[in-house]
Design a protein around this motif. Structure first.
Motif, PDB file in Angstrom:
ATOM      1  N   SER A 164      81.549  42.833  43.331  1.00  0.00           N
ATOM      2  CA  SER A 164      80.398  42.585  42.984  1.00  0.00           C
ATOM      3  C   SER A 164      80.085  41.645  41.869  1.00  0.00           C
ATOM      4  N   VAL A 165      81.018  42.034  40.880  1.00  0.00           N
ATOM      5  CA  VAL A 165      80.666  41.123  39.510  1.00  0.00           C
ATOM      6  C   VAL A 165      81.824  39.936  39.281  1.00  0.00           C
ATOM      7  N   LEU A 166      82.950  39.739  40.314  1.00  0.00           N
ATOM      8  CA  LEU A 166      83.891  38.705  40.092  1.00  0.00           C
ATOM      9  C   LEU A 166      84.067  37.934  41.302  1.00  0.00           C
ATOM     10  N   LYS A 167      84.070  36.647  41.327  1.00  0.00           N
ATOM     11  CA  LYS A 167      84.408  35.750  42.373  1.00  0.00           C
ATOM     12  C   LYS A 167      85.727  36.067  42.889  1.00  0.00           C
ATOM     13  N   PRO A 168      85.871  35.760  44.394  1.00  0.00           N
ATOM     14  CA  PRO A 168      87.103  36.021  44.731  1.00  0.00           C
ATOM     15  C   PRO A 168      88.494  35.592  43.991  1.00  0.00           C
ATOM     16  N   GLU A 169      88.476  34.294  43.550  1.00  0.00           N
ATOM     17  CA  GLU A 169      89.524  33.932  42.845  1.00  0.00           C
ATOM     18  C   GLU A 169      89.906  34.711  41.466  1.00  0.00           C
ATOM     19  N   GLU A 170      88.750  35.471  41.144  1.00  0.00           N
ATOM     20  CA  GLU A 170      88.771  36.262  39.722  1.00  0.00           C
ATOM     21  C   GLU A 170      89.553  37.762  40.054  1.00  0.00           C
ATOM     22  N   LEU A 171      89.596  38.340  41.338  1.00  0.00           N
ATOM     23  CA  LEU A 171      89.888  39.614  41.653  1.00  0.00           C
ATOM     24  C   LEU A 171      91.104  40.079  41.248  1.00  0.00           C
ATOM     25  N   THR A 172      92.220  38.905  41.294  1.00  0.00           N
ATOM     26  CA  THR A 172      93.290  39.306  40.763  1.00  0.00           C
ATOM     27  C   THR A 172      93.597  39.465  39.349  1.00  0.00           C
ATOM     28  N   GLY A 173      93.035  38.367  38.583  1.00  0.00           N
ATOM     29  CA  GLY A 173      93.010  38.566  37.122  1.00  0.00           C
ATOM     30  C   GLY A 173      92.224  39.625  36.685  1.00  0.00           C
TER      31      GLY A 173
ATOM     32  N   LYS B 215      98.747  34.565  36.913  1.00  0.00           N
ATOM     33  CA  LYS B 215      99.480  33.133  36.747  1.00  0.00           C
ATOM     34  C   LYS B 215     100.280  32.829  38.019  1.00  0.00           C
ATOM     35  N   PHE B 216     101.001  33.930  38.513  1.00  0.00           N
ATOM     36  CA  PHE B 216     101.865  33.832  39.445  1.00  0.00           C
ATOM     37  C   PHE B 216     100.983  33.673  40.842  1.00  0.00           C
ATOM     38  N   SER B 217      99.810  34.232  40.882  1.00  0.00           N
ATOM     39  CA  SER B 217      99.160  34.075  42.371  1.00  0.00           C
ATOM     40  C   SER B 217      98.198  32.715  42.173  1.00  0.00           C
ATOM     41  N   ALA B 218      98.214  32.051  41.282  1.00  0.00           N
ATOM     42  CA  ALA B 218      97.598  30.682  41.302  1.00  0.00           C
ATOM     43  C   ALA B 218      96.046  31.282  41.441  1.00  0.00           C
ATOM     44  N   ARG B 219      95.480  32.452  41.039  1.00  0.00           N
ATOM     45  CA  ARG B 219      94.046  32.886  41.089  1.00  0.00           C
ATOM     46  C   ARG B 219      93.668  33.035  42.694  1.00  0.00           C
ATOM     47  N   THR B 220      94.766  33.462  43.407  1.00  0.00           N
ATOM     48  CA  THR B 220      94.201  33.865  44.714  1.00  0.00           C
ATOM     49  C   THR B 220      94.642  35.474  45.030  1.00  0.00           C
ATOM     50  N   VAL B 221      94.277  35.970  46.141  1.00  0.00           N
ATOM     51  CA  VAL B 221      94.782  37.227  46.139  1.00  0.00           C
ATOM     52  C   VAL B 221      95.939  37.348  47.130  1.00  0.00           C
ATOM     53  N   GLU B 222      97.127  37.192  45.929  1.00  0.00           N
ATOM     54  CA  GLU B 222      98.399  36.720  46.614  1.00  0.00           C
ATOM     55  C   GLU B 222      99.287  38.227  46.724  1.00  0.00           C
TER      56      GLU B 222
ATOM     57  N   LEU C 180      98.344  24.858  51.043  1.00  0.00           N
ATOM     58  CA  LEU C 180      96.656  25.025  51.088  1.00  0.00           C
ATOM     59  C   LEU C 180      96.366  26.652  51.010  1.00  0.00           C
ATOM     60  N   SER C 181      97.301  27.001  51.892  1.00  0.00           N
ATOM     61  CA  SER C 181      97.039  28.741  51.787  1.00  0.00           C
ATOM     62  C   SER C 181      97.294  29.442  50.448  1.00  0.00           C
ATOM     63  N   ALA C 182      98.258  28.894  49.572  1.00  0.00           N
ATOM     64  CA  ALA C 182      98.651  29.093  48.269  1.00  0.00           C
ATOM     65  C   ALA C 182      97.450  28.805  47.448  1.00  0.00           C
ATOM     66  N   SER C 183      96.494  27.930  47.817  1.00  0.00           N
ATOM     67  CA  SER C 183      95.681  27.249  46.791  1.00  0.00           C
ATOM     68  C   SER C 183      94.257  27.800  47.042  1.00  0.00           C
ATOM     69  N   VAL C 184      93.912  28.555  48.117  1.00  0.00           N
ATOM     70  CA  VAL C 184      92.692  28.945  48.643  1.00  0.00           C
ATOM     71  C   VAL C 184      92.637  30.242  48.496  1.00  0.00           C
ATOM     72  N   PRO C 185      91.482  31.021  47.859  1.00  0.00           N
ATOM     73  CA  PRO C 185      91.447  32.583  47.763  1.00  0.00           C
ATOM     74  C   PRO C 185      91.244  33.047  48.635  1.00  0.00           C
ATOM     75  N   ARG C 186      90.520  32.743  49.818  1.00  0.00           N
ATOM     76  CA  ARG C 186      90.290  33.453  51.111  1.00  0.00           C
ATOM     77  C   ARG C 186      91.365  33.061  51.977  1.00  0.00           C
TER      78      ARG C 186
END
Length: 632
Positions: A135-144, A289-296, A476-482
């Motif tokens: 609720s407080v983080l964007k999808p690309e911020e979840l891993t961090g 860093k290793f996930s490039a801000r995606t849920v990897e 592109l899969s590795a670049s897009v958080p969703r």
């Protein structure tokens, strides 16, 4: 690679007060629990009473997770989340006041009652601790964000244990007063800081509370199993607790029997625990860093096998008696074989961080908001079961089967690998993401621009991009958080090995109208269904790989998609791929023999979304050409 860092969250009010409050809670819990052990020594109780406490305390603390997690999950779903955090931190003040009276009166009964209440408070706080993040983080911020939380928790537990254990050593006769004061001050500080947490709306404010814990526990446990990926992520988190409990519970005896620590001297044990905790914290932070801000989730197999590898090496590093006895930390550091053991403990923790952080991020990203807190509560019940099972199995194999501690480590390393393989077999997506992560990170150096700003966090969208190589969809899969469902030419879809990855990622094969009209129609039907379900679909409107590095004219298929469902369209461009491996710049043999194209610098650029009702193939082609520029 994005220039953003998770540490920027520590400067923002939406995250910082919450981060400090949850870290303070873990810190205070461990100060309190270790101070009780210090009080036992101060009171000079018998070894039998100490052993009784050692058995009772964990059971008393964990019992509320079984009794009240189902109710806690419902409250976390129904109430505004910052309010619930303020309530739980106010409870902590009351509980620690009771515990302070126990210290001052030197009354173990009062302290154990307070310990049970601390378990209740932790049970209530647990679901909101993790359900608040999406609720407080964007999808690309979840891993961090999860990485910071896990790091903060690991370090807080470690420092709390050290400080709590030192209170009676340093304060002497003033120990009871110092312990009582410390836990109350920490509780009050946590409550004051909790008032800075911004409002976060409830996930399901109209939820009707079911006060019967047994049927509700079964109901929330079933929620954790609705989606296969979430179910196995929950299983993975519970296994992490089993693994950690089994490992850390062996460390005190391992330090004395196999590392040469002095009897009753806990410094080497604390040092070993510190290595594991620091490794976990560092691994948690590196996930972003290793996930490039995606849920990897590709990091999960990487972490699992790394945990087993270092634990296996720990067995071989010291499977028998130590070469020297009566060691302190300083003398252990200079003892033969100590460096290898230190690296192994750090490595186990490091890969444990890689293992658990993406699992939390996956659970948060795939679970509906109105069910999130209850899913976390169901996970907590399962975690508690696994912790109890770890303690029971540890006692059984040592007391009944007469295994040594290194043998326990060997069995745990093998079991960890088996469990990991089981999870990845049941959910091939984990292994698919791992293979694609290895391929993309191994072959390319990625730089990502505009993804966070322009790819929507929720709802349907169509991604359109130039088509340069056989690896485009994976990049592109590795670049897009969703998660993105890519439409690709069926002959690329059917490439051996890659086909398994594409199928697992639910890519949509397509053919030309003359080649296979039925496959073409089925592809458009799947695209529309995916967009209707609120997903993201990625297409390459050129229809084929470029043969000269230039962008070909976009075909009308994109217009056919948008005519039926006019969703937002995000233009994207791959830059630098023409000079990389797997483009058509060279022959097949040429691609394999030209080393300068290995680890090529590749850039993924996203532009602002276009209204699907107004977009056409020509307009989108112009936008993609502008994004790519002259860097083919």
């Amino acid at each position: 690679m994005s220039s953003h860092s998770q540490f920027a969250l520590l400067k923002q009010r939406r995250f910082l007060p919450y981060f400090i409050v949850q870290a303070l809670g873990a810190f205070n819990d461990n100060v309190y629990r270790q101070a009780i052990i210090g009080l036992l020594g101060y009171m000079a109780v018998s070894a039998q009473d100490k052993a009784l406490y050692a058995m009772l305390a964990p059971a008393i603390f964990i019992l509320p997770y079984f009794l009240f997690s189902s109710i806690a999950g419902q409250f976390a779903e129904k109430l505004e989340k910052s309010r619930l955090i303020r309530i739980t931190t106010a409870m902590e003040i009351a509980i620690m006041s009771l515990a302070a009276a126990g210290f001052l009166l030197q009354n173990m009964t009062v302290l154990l009652v307070a310990l049970f209440c601390t378990g209740v408070q932790s049970t209530l706080f647990g679901p909101v601790k993790y359900s608040i993040l999406p609720s407080v983080l964007k999808p690309e911020e979840l891993t961090g964000g999860n990485g910071l939380v896990e790091m903060g928790t690991s370090i807080s537990i470690l420092v709390g244990m050290i400080i709590g254990g030192l209170i009676f050593t340093l304060a002497g006769t003033h120990g009871p007063v110092v312990a009582a004061t410390a836990i109350i001050v920490l509780a009050i500080t946590g409550n004051l800081l909790s008032r800075l947490i911004p409002r976060v709306d409830a996930g399901a404010p109209d939820l009707k509370i079911n006060w019967n814990p047994i049927p509700e526990s079964l109901a929330i446990w079933r929620l954790t199993r609705k989606q296969l990926a979430v179910r196995n992520a929950v299983l993975g988190v519970s296994w992490f607790w089993f693994f950690g409990t089994m490992l850390t519970s062996q460390l005190p005896a391992y330090a004395e029997l196999h590392l040469g620590a002095l009897p009753q001297d806990t410094t080497i044990y604390i040092f070993g625990l510190a290595l594991f905790s620091i490794g976990t914290g560092v691994g948690s932070l590196l996930c972003e860093k290793f996930s490039a801000r995606t849920v990897e989730i590709g990091l999960v197999p990487f972490g699992a096998f790394g945990m087993s590898a270092f634990l296996l090496d720990l067995y071989f590093a010291r499977s028998g008696l130590p070469p020297l006895h009566g060691l302190t930390v300083s003398s252990f550091l200079s003892a033969p074989g100590s460096t290898r053991i230190i690296i192994d403990l750090l490595g186990i923790g490091l890969f444990a961080g890689f293992f658990v952080v993406p699992l939390f991020a996956l659970i948060q990203s795939r679970t509906p908001r109105e069910e999130m807190s209850r899913v976390i509560a169901g996970m907590n019940i399962q975690n508690a079961l696994f912790i109890v099972a770890a303690a029971g199995i540890g006692l059984f194999v040592q007391r009944v089967l007469d295994w040594s501690i290194p043998q326990v480590f060997l069995a745990l390393a093998i079991a960890n690998a088996v469990v990991a393989i089981y999870i990845f077999t049941i959910v091939p997506e984990f292994l698919m993401r791992f293979l694609s992560w290895v391929l993309v990170r191994g072959l390319y150096r990625l730089r990502i621009r505009g993804i966070e700003q322009h790819v929507p966090d929720e709802g349907p969208a169509l991604l359109v991009c130039n088509h340069v190589s056989y690896m485009d969809a994976l990049i592109l899969s590795a670049s897009v958080p969703r998660p993105v469902r890519f439409v690709m030419y069926y002959k690329i879809f059917n490439i051996p090995v890659m086909s398994w990855i594409f199928r697992t990622a639910k890519a949509i094969p397509i053919a030309g109208a003359r080649e296979n009209p039925e496959l073409m129609q089925r592809a458009f039907d799947e695209i529309d269904a995916a967009l209707a379900d609120g997903g993201i679909v990625g297409i390459f409107p050129e229809g084929a790989l470029t043969k000269d590095g230039e962008i070909a004219a976009f075909k009308s298929g994109v217009e056919r998609i948008l005519e039926k469902r006019p969703v937002p369209v995000v233009p994207m461009a791959l830059r630098g791929m023409w000079s990389s491996m797997w483009s058509r710049r060279d022959t097949r043999m040429g691609r394999m023999r030209v080393p300068r194209r290995f680890r090529a610098h590749v850039e993924v650029v996203a532009g602002s979304p276009v209204d699907g009702a107004q977009a056409d193939a020509e307009m989108l082609e112009v936008r993609v050409r502008e994004l790519r520029g002259s860097d083919a």
